[in-house]
Design a protein around this motif. Structure first.
Motif, mmCIF file in Angstrom:
data_model
loop_
_atom_site.group_PDB
_atom_site.id
_atom_site.type_symbol
_atom_site.label_atom_id
_atom_site.label_comp_id
_atom_site.label_asym_id
_atom_site.label_seq_id
_atom_site.Cartn_x
_atom_site.Cartn_y
_atom_site.Cartn_z
ATOM 1 N N LEU A 96 20.606 50.814 195.014
ATOM 2 C CA LEU A 96 20.995 52.221 194.949
ATOM 3 C C LEU A 96 21.030 52.838 196.337
ATOM 4 O O LEU A 96 21.927 53.636 196.660
ATOM 5 C CB LEU A 96 20.029 52.993 194.050
ATOM 6 N N SER A 102 27.233 46.254 187.997
ATOM 7 C CA SER A 102 25.811 45.903 188.160
ATOM 8 C C SER A 102 25.008 46.216 186.910
ATOM 9 O O SER A 102 24.100 45.469 186.529
ATOM 10 C CB SER A 102 25.220 46.655 189.355
ATOM 11 N N ILE A 139 24.238 51.853 198.090
ATOM 12 C CA ILE A 139 25.408 52.602 197.628
ATOM 13 C C ILE A 139 25.429 53.993 198.257
ATOM 14 O O ILE A 139 26.465 54.455 198.762
ATOM 15 C CB ILE A 139 25.415 52.710 196.087
ATOM 16 N N SER A 181 25.455 43.818 195.965
ATOM 17 C CA SER A 181 24.882 44.470 194.795
ATOM 18 C C SER A 181 24.532 43.467 193.707
ATOM 19 O O SER A 181 23.469 43.555 193.087
ATOM 20 C CB SER A 181 25.857 45.528 194.244
ATOM 21 N N LEU A 200 28.556 49.815 190.828
ATOM 22 C CA LEU A 200 27.384 50.150 190.028
ATOM 23 C C LEU A 200 27.647 49.894 188.556
ATOM 24 O O LEU A 200 26.762 49.446 187.814
ATOM 25 C CB LEU A 200 26.974 51.607 190.253
#
Length: 326
Positions: free
Chosen positions: A248, A95, A251, A235, A92
């Motif tokens: 999201l 990203s 994840i 991602s 994340l």
């Protein structure tokens, strides 16, 4: 000197080959499971929340099974916890450097709460239970949980199959393919995952032995990053397409499956015990990043600053565990 050097070179090569097979196997499994589900008429949201998350968690599952069969059980807890930390802190975080992400209405409160409850229960059991191990009973409970979770998601999605969700997979992304081809590619992907996991565990286990480093520490870092490569690839692709809800959700789903599915299978095949001196460092890192992630999912607009925070926490967690547990 040449023989040990050659052996180390073979071990490093086996890890590289293992990483590659896991990455390609995870990609193939994710793509063709999605195609197969679409061909059978399964709603898109079910594919996104279940099939894709399971597929991207498959490397962790296969690596854990390989670790058990090869006697490298110390890799498993490190791989589960390290992969979940990498999914949030590393994946994340990266990203967010590609594009800002709006979390409003991206993930339901139910999924966010389940991730928190599962993470706290998992680490709490390992830390406070007298055995400090994952055995048959907790493993069975985790598998019952994940089965119930899948049934809940599927039932909910089927009830709302007429509603076009923003985080669903677009029809134009589905490649025209036959059921036979999808089945064949799924088998090839499964074989790649098996081969990759065995090769990776062989290299990681022997390198850890040679270096005198606990297996769990290797699992927390090197193996966890390797088995998280499918999530990273997915991602980056989703960010570029603007599919933030799917990113999201993947994840969240992957972290739930890593604990409940991988942990459940490992517990039944175990018992699995922490091998590091201070396992609470890893547990605390997992809870910290999961708590931050769940808090942000309440509707916060995320950008590069938040990505920097996640990467900093991830690097700090890795540094602390290497410093005190190596």
């Amino acid at each position: 000197m040449e023989s040990p050097t050659l052996f180390i070179g073979v071990l490093i090569l086996s890890m590289v080959v293992g990483f590659y097979c896991l990455t390609k196997g995870g990609d193939l499994l994710s793509d063709h499971c999605s195609n197969f589900a679409k061909i059978l008429g399964v709603p898109s949201v079910v594919v996104g929340l279940t099939v894709v998350s399971i597929a991207t968690s498959a490397p962790e599952l296969f690596t854990s099974i390989a670790a058990i069969t090869s006697g490298a059980k110390g890799l498993i807890l490190g791989n589960i916890i390290g992969s979940n930390i990498a999914n949030i802190g590393l994946i994340l975080g990266i990203s967010l450097f590609i594009s800002p992400i709006n979390t409003k209405n991206a993930v339901s409160n139910t999924q966010r709460s389940l991730l928190l409850i599962l993470s706290f229960s998992f680490t709490g059991y390992l830390f406070f239970h007298p055995s400090h191990s994952l055995s048959t009973l907790p493993g069975t409970c985790l598998l019952i949980f994940i089965a119930s979770y899948l049934l809940f998601l599927t039932k909910s999605a089927l009830q709302n199959r007429g509603v076009r969700k923003k985080d669903s997979l677009d029809e134009e992304d589905i490649k025209p393919t036959s059921i036979l081809l999808s089945c064949t590619m799924i088998l090839i992907a499964t074989a790649a995952l098996w081969a990759g996991s065995d090769t990776l565990v062989f290299g990681a286990k022997n390198l850890a032995t040679l270096a005198g480093v606990p297996e769990e520490l290797v699992g927390f870092t090197l193996v966890a990053i390797g088995t998280s490569l499918p999530e990273l690839a997915a991602s980056i692709s989703l960010v570029k397409k603007g599919e933030f809800s799917m990113l999201l959700g993947n994840i969240v789903g992957s972290n739930i499956f890593n604990i409940a599915l991988v942990g459940g299978v490992a517990g039944i095949l175990g018992p699995i015990t922490a091998t590091t001196t201070y396992p609470w460092i890893d547990y605390l890192s997992l809870l910290l990043l999961t708590g931050i992630f769940a808090f942000w999912l309440r509707g916060k607009q995320l950008n590069k600053i938040h990505g920097t925070m996640l990467l900093t926490v991830y690097l700090a967690a890795s540094l602390f565990t290497w410093t005190f547990n190596s």
